[in-house]
Write a protein that holds these residues in place. Structure first.
Motif: not given
Length: 151
Positions: A34, A39-41, A49, A96
């Motif tokens: 992330d 910070g898109t993960a 996840r 991701q």
């Protein structure tokens, strides 16, 4: 003596030198951490996840296909594995949630979970593949070598 599993060694890419153990009876999700792309993960480094329903189905289908020919020691359900921490790579070309790697008494395997840029084993694009010592996995700009875990 029982097989201790595998170790993924990042041979090339932003995380070069990092290692990720996958003991027998466990699986890990491989994806982008992330700290990239704002910070898109889904989860921060070191956490797990959340898997989308279609990712869960892809993994379950992979395990059923792998076990169906009667492969000795192959586990046919995700619930038969413990989940280890994610393999979180600092590589913008890694999705991701990119792939899942399973290790059981029959050996190790990888399944791509609809990644954007694909998963390659020894140069061949794969949707799923068995893994053996010496295989080279390419995801994004990263290369991970499969090694036997120390006994």
């Amino acid at each position: 003596m029982a097989d201790p599993g595998i170790v993924l060694v990042v041979a090339k890419g932003p995380d070069s030198g990092r290692t990720f153990a996958i003991p027998v009876g466990c699986y890990r999700v491989l994806g982008r951490n992330d700290e990239l792309l704002g910070g898109t993960a889904v989860q921060p480094r070191g956490e797990q996840r959340r898997l989308e329903r279609e990712d869960q189905k892809t993994a379950a289908d992979h395990l059923r296909r792998r076990a169906s020919p009667g492969l000795a020691g192959a586990r046919s359900e995700v619930a038969a594995f413990s989940r280890e921490g994610d393999v979180d790579l600092a590589d913008e070309a890694v999705s991701q949630t990119h792939a899942m790697i399973f290790c059981d008494e029959a050996g190790a395997s990888i399944v791509d979970v609809a990644s954007t840029n694909g998963t390659f084993v020894n140069g061949d694009k794969v949707t799923e593949s068995a893994l053996v010592e010496g295989d080279l996995i390419r995801v994004g700009e990263s290369r991970l070598e499969v090694q036997a875990a120390a006994r």
